[in-house]
Enzyme design. Structure first.
Site, short mmCIF file in Angstrom:
data_model
loop_
_atom_site.label_atom_id
_atom_site.label_comp_id
_atom_site.label_asym_id
_atom_site.label_seq_id
_atom_site.Cartn_x
_atom_site.Cartn_y
_atom_site.Cartn_z
N LYS A 227 -8.27 -4.80 -3.73
CA LYS A 227 -6.83 -5.00 -3.87
C LYS A 227 -6.46 -6.48 -3.95
O LYS A 227 -5.60 -6.88 -4.74
CB LYS A 227 -6.08 -4.32 -2.73
CG LYS A 227 -6.14 -2.80 -2.76
CD LYS A 227 -5.29 -2.19 -1.65
CE LYS A 227 -5.36 -0.69 -1.65
NZ LYS A 227 -4.48 -0.08 -0.63
N ASP B 291 0.86 -1.18 0.00
CA ASP B 291 0.00 0.00 0.00
C ASP B 291 0.90 1.24 0.00
O ASP B 291 2.12 1.14 0.27
CB ASP B 291 -0.88 -0.05 1.26
CG ASP B 291 -1.67 1.23 1.48
OD1 ASP B 291 -2.28 1.72 0.53
OD2 ASP B 291 -1.65 1.73 2.63
N LEU B 292 0.34 2.40 -0.27
CA LEU B 292 1.13 3.64 -0.26
C LEU B 292 0.94 4.44 1.03
O LEU B 292 1.78 4.41 1.92
CB LEU B 292 0.79 4.52 -1.47
CG LEU B 292 1.45 4.19 -2.80
CD1 LEU B 292 1.04 5.21 -3.85
CD2 LEU B 292 2.97 4.16 -2.67
N ASP B 293 -0.17 5.14 1.15
CA ASP B 293 -0.39 6.03 2.30
C ASP B 293 -0.49 5.24 3.60
O ASP B 293 -1.26 4.29 3.71
CB ASP B 293 -1.66 6.85 2.09
CG ASP B 293 -1.54 7.78 0.89
OD1 ASP B 293 -0.86 8.80 1.00
OD2 ASP B 293 -2.13 7.45 -0.16
N THR C 71 -2.94 0.60 -4.24
CA THR C 71 -3.33 1.81 -3.54
C THR C 71 -4.75 2.25 -3.87
O THR C 71 -5.31 1.85 -4.90
CB THR C 71 -2.35 2.96 -3.90
OG1 THR C 71 -2.77 4.18 -3.28
CG2 THR C 71 -2.31 3.18 -5.40
N GLY C 72 -5.32 3.09 -3.02
CA GLY C 72 -6.61 3.70 -3.31
C GLY C 72 -6.47 4.92 -4.20
O GLY C 72 -7.45 5.42 -4.74
#
Length: 288
Positions: A212, A7-9, A41-42
């Site tokens: 995801k 994931d990113l954030d 990611t979202g």
């Protein structure tokens, strides 16, 4: 392990939205061992690719919670749009609750009120940074629209009149947790929809196959990789499907206890290079 998904954030990115040198080095080390790397990611593709490009990372990107997926050279390999009738139900419920909405579409992101969302962000940032000045807070809030350029329209209903427009994700914000809970309850029974969250003040609506975990499985299979050989890292509920489906699910140290309970492993927090720590630990395990 043959594939790492991050994931990113709240995961790969630190509190400033940057990939740390420690995380970069660990990813490079894994790749040198023949392990593939992917981001899930979202965020939209461009908002995801910006910090990766700054870090010198080129990889496949699963964006909008799995609604869209790209190869490392930006070739579109999968799209799963929402049914418009479902999107209209989401709009009706969230509009009734006076929630701020963003529609992620084939034409970019749409919303109706930049002013409202800025005020939401300012309220959040004031709580998290009580010593920061009003000017500093508003400058940081404005960066949200640089990371994800938003087109503002007069009314959300306009979107359903745009020919060939596909809606991939609807993001709803509210500082009122009762409104969030009520909207989730009202929409949880809608067929063909997945409801997740990437924070305490939002809900994310996608097609049920735009998750995801599903997108990651699809990508892994295209690489000839079984999910048992995948490590996935995340911190929030929109990561749940991939944390559950991966052979090695890793929760960030900054994740909630509920997310940690889903995983066999917990690493350090995102602001303490948790991705690097998890990769190094995994490499030691497979080389033991």
């Amino acid at each position: 392990m043959k594939l790492i998904a991050s994931d990113l954030d709240g995961t790969l990115l630190d509190e400033e939205g940057v990939v740390s040198e420690e995380n970069i080095a660990a990813i490079q080390k894994a790749v040198a061992h023949g392990i593939r790397f992917v981001v899930a990611t979202g965020r939209s593709y461009d908002a995801a690719n910006t910090p990766l490009k700054q870090a010198g990372i080129t990889c496949p990107i699963i964006s909008l919670n799995g609604a869209v997926a790209y190869t490392e050279d930006k070739q579109l390999i999968r799209t799963v749009p929402m049914d418009k009738s479902v999107a209209m139900q989401v709009l009706e419920v969230c509009r009734e609750a006076d929630m701020y909405l963003e529609f992620f579409t084939t034409n970019g992101i749409y919303s109706v009120s930049k002013k409202y969302f800025l005020e939401v962000l300012v309220d959040i940032m004031k709580s998290a940074n009580p010593n920061a000045s009003e000017t500093e807070i508003r400058e940081k809030a404005e960066l949200r629209f640089q990371a994800e350029p938003v087109q503002f329209i007069a009314d959300y209903d306009e979107l359903f009149a745009i020919e060939n427009l596909e809606i991939y994700k609807i993001l709803a914000f509210s500082l009122d947790k009762e409104k969030l809970a009520s909207a989730r309850a009202q929409l949880s029974g809608v067929a063909g929809m997945a409801i997740t969250s990437s924070g305490d003040i939002n809900l994310e609506f996608n097609h049920r196959d735009a998750q995801k975990g599903i997108a990651l499985k699809h990508l892994a299979e295209s690489m000839g990789i079984d999910m048992v050989d995948v490590m996935a890292m995340g911190d929030n509920w929109n990561d749940e499907s991939m944390l559950r489906s991966a052979g090695r699910g890793v929760a960030m140290g900054n994740a909630s206890d509920e997310i940690k309970a889903l995983c066999s492993y917990t690493t350090k927090a995102n602001y303490d290079h948790g991705v690097a720590f998890a990769i190094e630990e995994m490499l030691r395990t497979i080389n033991a």
